[in-house]
Design an enzyme around this catalytic site. Structure first.
Site, mmCIF file in Angstrom:
data_model
loop_
_atom_site.group_PDB
_atom_site.id
_atom_site.type_symbol
_atom_site.label_atom_id
_atom_site.label_comp_id
_atom_site.label_asym_id
_atom_site.label_seq_id
_atom_site.Cartn_x
_atom_site.Cartn_y
_atom_site.Cartn_z
ATOM 1 C CD GLU A 168 -6.987 4.531 0.935
ATOM 2 O OE1 GLU A 168 -7.716 5.781 1.103
ATOM 3 O OE2 GLU A 168 -6.678 4.030 1.693
ATOM 4 C CG ASP A 200 -2.361 0.155 1.007
ATOM 5 O OD1 ASP A 200 -2.714 0.411 -0.031
ATOM 6 O OD2 ASP A 200 -2.926 -0.238 1.954
ATOM 7 C CD GLU A 257 -12.124 -0.665 2.846
ATOM 8 O OE1 GLU A 257 -11.065 -0.578 2.086
ATOM 9 O OE2 GLU A 257 -12.192 -0.735 3.922
ATOM 10 C CE LYS A 276 -4.970 -1.381 -1.069
ATOM 11 N NZ LYS A 276 -5.394 -0.239 -0.543
HETATM 12 O O1 KIV Z 1 -5.064 -1.457 4.140
HETATM 13 C C1 KIV Z 1 -5.431 -2.419 3.989
HETATM 14 O O2 KIV Z 1 -5.358 -3.470 4.586
HETATM 15 C C2 KIV Z 1 -6.539 -2.435 2.892
HETATM 16 C C3 KIV Z 1 -7.222 -3.616 2.606
HETATM 17 C C4 KIV Z 1 -8.576 -3.470 3.682
HETATM 18 C C5 KIV Z 1 -7.962 -3.607 1.178
HETATM 19 O O3 KIV Z 1 -6.357 -1.438 1.821
#
Ligand code: KIV
Length: 262
Positions: free
Chosen positions: A120, A88, A185, A118
């Site tokens: 957002e 993330d 989500e 990933k």
């Molecule tokens: O940070 C995380 O674990 C997430 C998931 C909930 C998709 O973004």
């Protein structure tokens, strides 16, 4: 001789969507948990910025830094032989400009060992997604309840009504920007179903119903390790938190009573 497990690569996920095979994703933040999930055969491990809440005890994901993500991603990478590792991008590591986004995503790949990042946001993140993909960094999008916008959203609430109606367009934008997949989500199941049908890239749902191409859960929720609060959509596959407390109590009794060590 036992064959080494074949690593999952991004084209494998696209192929799974094409074949109608569900994609499984769980979060992990350390090498031991990653090794166990990998051993179970999970397709992808997400080093989520949820680590701020489930590992660091913070109230939101907003305090998570890039250094924290690099540190935990490196640990997860060491424990993983098979699963695709996705890291993330935390708050303010990609919203401040394309150069920052490249440098920061690059650290997650180069120092953390992730195969993909990933991030957002839909339309607001499209330019960043396109730039990262252009230089060879695979990106997974994330729309719906985006925890980094918790204050703007007014809490960790399901996205409904007019906001949910806009999501198909947001998802299309993320796909057009070049993302290889997208997390949906906490959105209505029928909206997730429509997005999944329209997009050619896999949708990975969390609180978005059964029609997505895959599912992701925070492992600490699914295993019953995090009990500060449990989102309503979570299925508890174990009560490991209770088992930890029970075992620790037994150990304390043993030591105090002289039963251990012998
Ligand atoms: O940070 C995380 O674990 C997430 C998931 C909930 C998709 O973004």
């Amino acid at each position: 001789m036992k064959q080494a497990p074949k690593p999952v690569r991004i084209p494998d996920l696209l192929e799974m969507k094409r074949r109608g095979e569900k994609i499984t994703v769980l979060t992990a933040y350390d090498a031991t948990m990653a090794r166990l999930l990998d051993c179970a055969g999970i397709d992808a491990i997400l080093v989520g910025d949820s680590l701020g809440m489930v590992i660091m005890g913070q109230e939101t994901t907003l305090e998570v830094t890039l250094d924290m993500m690099v540190h935990h991603t490196r640990a997860v990478r060491r424990g993983t032989k098979h699963a695709l590792v996705i890291a993330d991008m935390p708050f303010l590591t990609f919203q401040t400009g394309l150069d920052d986004a490249v440098r920061n995503a690059g650290r997650l790949i180069q120092e953390g060992g992730a195969a993909a990042v990933k991030l957002e946001g839909g339309r607001a993140s499209a330019e960043v997604i396109a730039r990262l993909v252009e230089i060879g960094i695979p990106v997974m999008g994330h729309i719906g309840l985006t925890p980094q916008s918790v204050h703007q959203l007014g809490g960790f609430k399901k996205i409904a009504g007019a906001a949910a109606e806009k999501l198909l367009e947001e998802a299309r934008t993320v796909q057009q920007a070049g993302a290889f997949g997208i997390v949906l989500e906490s959105i209505p199941s029928e909206v997730a179903a429509e997005i999944t049908q329209v997009l050619t890239i896999p949708t990975i749902g969390i609180g978005a119903g059964p029609h997505c191409d895959g599912q992701v859960l925070v492992s600490y929720d699914a295993l019953g390790l995090f009990d500060e609060f449990t989102p309503p959509f979570v299925k508890r596959y174990a009560e490991m938190g209770k088992e930890v407390v029970r075992s620790a109590r037994e150990y304390i009794d043993d030591v105090r009573s002289g039963r251990f060590p012998k």
